[in-house]
Design a protein around this motif. Structure first.
Motif, PDB file in Angstrom:
ATOM      1  N   ASN A 582       0.400  -0.665   0.415  1.00 34.72           N
ATOM      2  CA  ASN A 582       0.119  -0.241   0.065  1.00 34.72           C
ATOM      3  C   ASN A 582       1.040   1.263  -0.139  1.00 34.72           C
ATOM      4  O   ASN A 582       0.379   2.359   0.091  1.00 34.72           O
ATOM      5  N   LEU A 583       2.304   1.230   0.525  1.00 31.77           N
ATOM      6  CA  LEU A 583       2.742   2.251   0.336  1.00 31.77           C
ATOM      7  C   LEU A 583       2.900   2.775  -1.069  1.00 31.77           C
ATOM      8  O   LEU A 583       3.629   3.049  -1.978  1.00 31.77           O
ATOM      9  N   GLN A 584       3.112   4.405  -0.753  1.00 31.00           N
ATOM     10  CA  GLN A 584       3.308   5.454  -1.929  1.00 31.00           C
ATOM     11  C   GLN A 584       4.872   6.303  -2.299  1.00 31.00           C
ATOM     12  O   GLN A 584       4.469   6.833  -2.439  1.00 31.00           O
ATOM     13  N   TRP A 585       5.022   6.307  -0.621  1.00 27.91           N
ATOM     14  CA  TRP A 585       6.252   7.021  -0.450  1.00 27.91           C
ATOM     15  C   TRP A 585       6.908   6.324   0.547  1.00 27.91           C
ATOM     16  O   TRP A 585       6.227   6.077   1.860  1.00 27.91           O
ATOM     17  N   LEU A 586       8.117   6.161   0.667  1.00 29.30           N
ATOM     18  CA  LEU A 586       9.184   5.115   1.823  1.00 29.30           C
ATOM     19  C   LEU A 586      10.107   5.439   1.944  1.00 29.30           C
ATOM     20  O   LEU A 586      11.140   6.032   0.729  1.00 29.30           O
ATOM     21  N   ASN A 587      11.066   5.793   3.078  1.00 27.86           N
ATOM     22  CA  ASN A 587      12.157   6.677   3.071  1.00 27.86           C
ATOM     23  C   ASN A 587      12.436   5.497   4.457  1.00 27.86           C
ATOM     24  O   ASN A 587      12.338   5.698   5.650  1.00 27.86           O
ATOM     25  N   LEU A 588      13.327   4.972   4.054  1.00 34.33           N
ATOM     26  CA  LEU A 588      14.294   4.158   4.779  1.00 34.33           C
ATOM     27  C   LEU A 588      15.788   4.394   5.128  1.00 34.33           C
ATOM     28  O   LEU A 588      16.570   3.606   5.629  1.00 34.33           O
ATOM     29  N   SER A 589      16.346   5.526   4.670  1.00 31.86           N
ATOM     30  CA  SER A 589      17.424   6.073   4.384  1.00 31.86           C
ATOM     31  C   SER A 589      18.579   6.235   5.511  1.00 31.86           C
ATOM     32  O   SER A 589      17.444   6.437   6.694  1.00 31.86           O
ATOM     33  N   ASP A 590      19.572   6.657   5.150  1.00 34.06           N
ATOM     34  CA  ASP A 590      20.564   6.402   6.351  1.00 34.06           C
ATOM     35  C   ASP A 590      19.974   5.465   8.087  1.00 34.06           C
ATOM     36  O   ASP A 590      20.396   6.541   9.364  1.00 34.06           O
ATOM     37  N   ASN A 591      20.684   5.096   7.656  1.00 32.66           N
ATOM     38  CA  ASN A 591      20.326   3.311   8.975  1.00 32.66           C
ATOM     39  C   ASN A 591      21.686   2.850   8.283  1.00 32.66           C
ATOM     40  O   ASN A 591      22.562   3.141   7.912  1.00 32.66           O
ATOM     41  N   GLN A 592      21.141   1.895   9.380  1.00 37.03           N
ATOM     42  CA  GLN A 592      22.380   0.594   9.403  1.00 37.03           C
ATOM     43  C   GLN A 592      21.799  -0.346   8.912  1.00 37.03           C
ATOM     44  O   GLN A 592      21.777  -1.818   9.387  1.00 37.03           O
ATOM     45  N   LEU A 593      21.028  -0.442   8.146  1.00 41.24           N
ATOM     46  CA  LEU A 593      19.972  -1.789   7.971  1.00 41.24           C
ATOM     47  C   LEU A 593      20.798  -2.762   6.693  1.00 41.24           C
ATOM     48  O   LEU A 593      21.227  -2.360   5.941  1.00 41.24           O
ATOM     49  N   GLN A 594      20.769  -4.018   7.320  1.00 37.90           N
ATOM     50  CA  GLN A 594      21.167  -5.442   6.602  1.00 37.90           C
ATOM     51  C   GLN A 594      20.460  -5.703   6.154  1.00 37.90           C
ATOM     52  O   GLN A 594      19.250  -5.754   5.982  1.00 37.90           O
ATOM     53  N   GLY A 595      20.915  -7.034   5.435  1.00 35.81           N
ATOM     54  CA  GLY A 595      20.301  -8.380   5.161  1.00 35.81           C
ATOM     55  C   GLY A 595      20.054  -7.809   3.308  1.00 35.81           C
ATOM     56  O   GLY A 595      20.313  -7.358   2.918  1.00 35.81           O
ATOM     57  N   GLN A 596      19.649  -8.411   3.080  1.00 33.70           N
ATOM     58  CA  GLN A 596      19.083  -8.864   1.160  1.00 33.70           C
ATOM     59  C   GLN A 596      18.034  -9.037   1.400  1.00 33.70           C
ATOM     60  O   GLN A 596      16.633  -8.160   1.973  1.00 33.70           O
ATOM     61  N   LEU A 597      17.522  -7.173   0.390  1.00 37.50           N
ATOM     62  CA  LEU A 597      16.001  -6.746  -0.236  1.00 37.50           C
ATOM     63  C   LEU A 597      15.156  -7.981  -0.790  1.00 37.50           C
ATOM     64  O   LEU A 597      16.455  -8.659  -1.843  1.00 37.50           O
ATOM     65  N   PRO A 598      14.769  -8.816  -0.989  1.00 37.13           N
ATOM     66  CA  PRO A 598      13.230  -9.226  -2.147  1.00 37.13           C
ATOM     67  C   PRO A 598      13.678  -9.212  -3.070  1.00 37.13           C
ATOM     68  O   PRO A 598      13.807  -7.833  -3.335  1.00 37.13           O
ATOM     69  N   ASN A 599      14.080  -9.653  -4.454  1.00 40.83           N
ATOM     70  CA  ASN A 599      14.320  -9.323  -5.613  1.00 40.83           C
ATOM     71  C   ASN A 599      13.049  -8.995  -6.328  1.00 40.83           C
ATOM     72  O   ASN A 599      12.395  -7.886  -7.263  1.00 40.83           O
ATOM     73  N   SER A 600      11.654  -9.095  -5.120  1.00 38.89           N
ATOM     74  CA  SER A 600      10.415  -8.639  -6.375  1.00 38.89           C
ATOM     75  C   SER A 600      10.000  -7.467  -4.603  1.00 38.89           C
ATOM     76  O   SER A 600       9.972  -7.843  -3.798  1.00 38.89           O
ATOM     77  N   LEU A 601      10.312  -6.295  -5.296  1.00 36.54           N
ATOM     78  CA  LEU A 601       9.332  -5.440  -4.592  1.00 36.54           C
ATOM     79  C   LEU A 601       7.907  -4.754  -4.673  1.00 36.54           C
ATOM     80  O   LEU A 601       7.548  -4.242  -6.151  1.00 36.54           O
TER      81      LEU A 601
END
Length: 731
Positions: A582-601
């Motif tokens: 449902n997200l139209q706008w997402l900002n998760l920048s400037d953190n220390q998020l780890q791991g792998q993004l899924p192939n399909s967003l």
């Protein structure tokens, strides 16, 4: 004796006459009743009533049918009121359940006593206004507004010389809540026009005329002369009628009864029509959303009966607000001069406007500070300034200085909009005494100090915006008491401190929460279940980590999410991708998020996302689903170990052509491999079985074939023996 005979003869004649008249009269009444009933049944038969709204239209007692009123004693129908009671723009489901459509039968002509006809807010989908309406000569009231009629308004309505009320208006799509636009067919809105309006001069009894959004572009300046010839006209509504050019003036002013004139949302490009200052009975003037220019006449403030004035959104009207507000404005209740070029400071005499309910001066060039003290204590019977004021809008000006304490004395105030000015100093604690306040907007100013704890006393508050100021200190716990709050915006300040569950405990109606660009530290339990369901959430620069906030999992309506620079150092949990669609706008920048993004967003449509400046890693392959092509490299930069499209950084051993081939093979679903192995298997089988069947059925071929094979074998053995003789083994 002779006198008695004569008297008896006279009585006999009178009895005969009265009996005859009574019988004939009763017969005529019965005939009229049958005629009225049949006319109504014929009218009903042409209507489409999918929800059986007219279920009461049966039996002989039609005067008790829904929407029908009769004249006492005669049974003549005098009123048909079948308007849809629900507004289509915000109660669509209820509206559709009461909606009538279909054809309008001319049987209504038989209702000779009909005075009142209301078919408004139904949907007669683009059918013209029936010509026979001009034959309903006893009509006093005709309302066809918002019922889907189209075409030219019939000129034979001029025959309705008794008509006092005529409404042919329509809603405009700009007035409709966007949430309901997709459900509403444009055929449900009147699409009417008039080529020549002269016929209206015959409506000599007309008091109320509403033609909002009827196309009058072909009429030119005729409308003002026609209206000027209607001696009883008290209300004239011609908003959105595509009138343009200079505002016309009548040859002589004869609007002796005119009280309301509304010409909003047209294209008049001229100075304010000063002839209106000669119409002393005017109660309401609305010429908003046009292109008027020049000075606002000071004489408007001296009209003795004026209660409503709206000249907003003309952009080029000028004047000194100090001079305008020093006029008497004896009965003014609504004054809207927003979005123009007014200048100057607000005088203290504004406190004398004892009847004022709504004041909007936003979007001008007002300057100076608000008066520290305003008049009105002696003038108004309540002994308080502006005792009836419910909304005060001074946004987007150049006002400065501290907010005066008298703002906290406006006991009936429901909305206070002071954003986008240069106000400074603390927020007055006295604002917390405004028990009816629903909206408070102080954003984009220079205010400092802390947010007063008294704000938590505003039990009716729905919107609180103090963003983009210089507020400091902590957020008061009392904010959590605002059970009606829908919007909370404290972003872009210098606020700090801990945010506990207490700050949110009763905010069950909250939909928009903006706390970014502060230094809050969220301190809630790991299993916290927020009482709200927000649509938009921004908490950038607040300390939310180190774990990804688990409470976010409960937010099912989320459309905008900003968690940038929130000290989150964990992987993004799998459940997050279940709420991200449902997200139209997402900002998760400037953190220390780890791991792998899924192939399909999976995001909503043309979403804007930002995963930049984190610690995401591994190969990042997009499987495009349309919207993915809008994601740019900037959304993923600053992740040192992240590679793959759309980043310019290629992964090790990454061959774009090979990758494309692999993706293509995956998309083919193994189609080519399956056929390849199938063909090899069939070829192998055929190579063995065909010769076998041939040799089995042809004995001569079989003997010749094996003789040939034996000869080859003997030849090979002889060759082997000769080789061995000539090349003995070495020991």
């Amino acid at each position: 004796m002779e006198k008695i005979s004569i008297l008896g003869f006279i009585l006999a004649i009178l009895y005969f006459i009265t009996t005859e008249l009574a019988c004939n009269g009763h017969t005529r009444i019965d005939n009229n009743v049958q005629s009225e009933q049949k006319a109504l049944i014929d009218f009903k038969s042409g209507l489409k009533d999918p929800n059986n709204r007219l279920s009461s239209w049966k039996g002989s007692n039609y005067c008790y049918w829904q929407g029908i009123s009769c004249e006492n004693g005669t049974g003549f129908v005098i009123s048909i009121d079948l308007h849809n009671p629900y507004p289509r723009e915000n109660e669509y489901e209820n509206w559709s359940s009461m909606n009538l459509s279909g054809e309008i039968s001319p049987s209504l002509i038989k209702l000779k006593s009909l005075k009142y006809l209301d078919l408004s807010f139904n949907s007669f989908k683009a059918m013209p206004v029936p010509q026979f309406f001009g034959s309903l000569k006893n009509l006093i009231y005709l309302n066809l507004s918002g019922a889907g009629f189209s075409g030219s308004i019939p000129s034979n309505l001029r025959n309705l010389s008794s008509l006092q009320y005529l409404d042919l208006s329509s809603k405009y799509l700009d007035d409709i809540d966007s949430e309901y636009l997709y459900e509403i067919n444009s055929e449900y809105f009147n699409n009417l026009f008039v080529e020549n309006i002269e016929w209206m001069t015959d409506l000599v009894s007309l008091k109320y005329l509403d033609m909002n959004y009827v196309n009058l572009s072909l009429v030119g300046s005729q409308w003002v002369e026609v209206a000027n010839k209607l001696p009883s006209l008290t209300e004239l509504h011609l908003g959105g009628c595509r009138l343009f050019g200079s505002f016309p003036s009548p040859s002589f002013v004869n609007f002796t009864s005119l009280a309301v004139i509304a010409l909003n949302s047209n294209h008049f490009n001229s100075k304010f029509p000063e002839w209106l200052l000669n119409v002393s009975n005017l109660v309401s003037i609305d010429i908003s959303e046009n292109q008027l220019h020049g000075r606002i006449p000071l004489g408007l403030g001296e009209l003795p009966n004026l209660q409503y004035l709206d000249l907003s959104w003309n952009f080029n009207l000028r004047g000194s607000i100090f001079q305008l507000l020093r006029k008497s404005w004896k009965k003014i209740e609504v004054l809207n001069l927003a979005r123009n070029e007014l200048h100057g400071s607000i005088p203290s005499s504004i406190g004398n406007f004892c009847n004022l309910k709504y004041l909007d001066l936003g979007g001008n060039y007002l300057n100076g500070s608000l008066p520290e003290i305003i008049k009105g204590l002696e003038t108004c019977s309540s002994k308080s300034p502006l005792p009836n004021l419910t909304e005060l809008s001074l946004y987007s000006n150049q006002l400065m200085g501290k907010l005066p304490n008298w703002l906290g004395e406006l006991k009936n105030l429901r909305a206070l909009y002071l954003s986008s000015n240069e106000f400074e100093g603390p927020i007055p604690a006295s604002l917390g005494t405004l028990q009816h306040l629903e909206s408070l907007n102080l954003g984009l100013n220079e205010m400092n100090g802390s947010l007063p704890d008294s704000i938590g006393q505003l039990s009716q508050l729905e919107q609180l915006d103090v963003s983009s100021n210089h507020l400091s200190g902590s957020l008061p716990d009392s904010i959590g008491q605002l059970s009606q709050l829908q919007v909370l915006d404290v972003s872009s300040n210098h606020l700090s401190g801990s945010l506990s569950e207490q700050h949110f405990w009763n905010l069950s109606k909250l939909e928009y929460l903006y706390m970014d660009s502060n230094s809050f530290h969220l301190n809630v339990s790991p299993n916290w279940d927020p009482p709200f369901q927000v649509k938009s959430l921004r908490m950038g620069s607040c300390h939310l980590g180190p774990s990804f906030p688990a409470w976010l999992q409960s937010q099912k309506n989320l459309q905008n999410l900003g968690f940038s620079n929130c000290s989150i150092s964990s992987p993004i949990p799998n459940w997050f991708w279940n709420i991200s669609f449902n997200l139209q706008w997402l900002n998760l920048s400037d953190n220390q998020l780890q791991g792998q993004l899924p192939n399909s967003l999976n995001f909503y449509g043309e979403s804007q996302i930002d995963f930049s400046s984190n610690l995401l890693k591994d190969l990042f392959l997009f499987q495009s689903k349309g919207q993915m092509t809008t994601f740019t490299e900037l959304a993923f930069v600053g992740n040192p170990d992240l590679c793959g499209a759309p980043l310019a950084t290629k992964c090790q051993d990454e061959d774009p052509n090979k990758r494309q081939s692999v993706v293509s093979d995956k998309n083919d679903g193994g189609y080519i491999d399956q056929w390849f192995y199938l063909s090899v298997g069939l070829g192998f089988a055929m190579g063995i079985l065909v010769p076998f069947f041939v040799l089995a059925t042809r004995k001569s071929w079989c003997e010749a074939y094996f003789d040939f094979v034996d000869e080859i074998v003997r030849w090979l053995f002889r060759g082997r023996a000769t080789y061995a003789k000539n090349h003995p083994r070495r020991r």
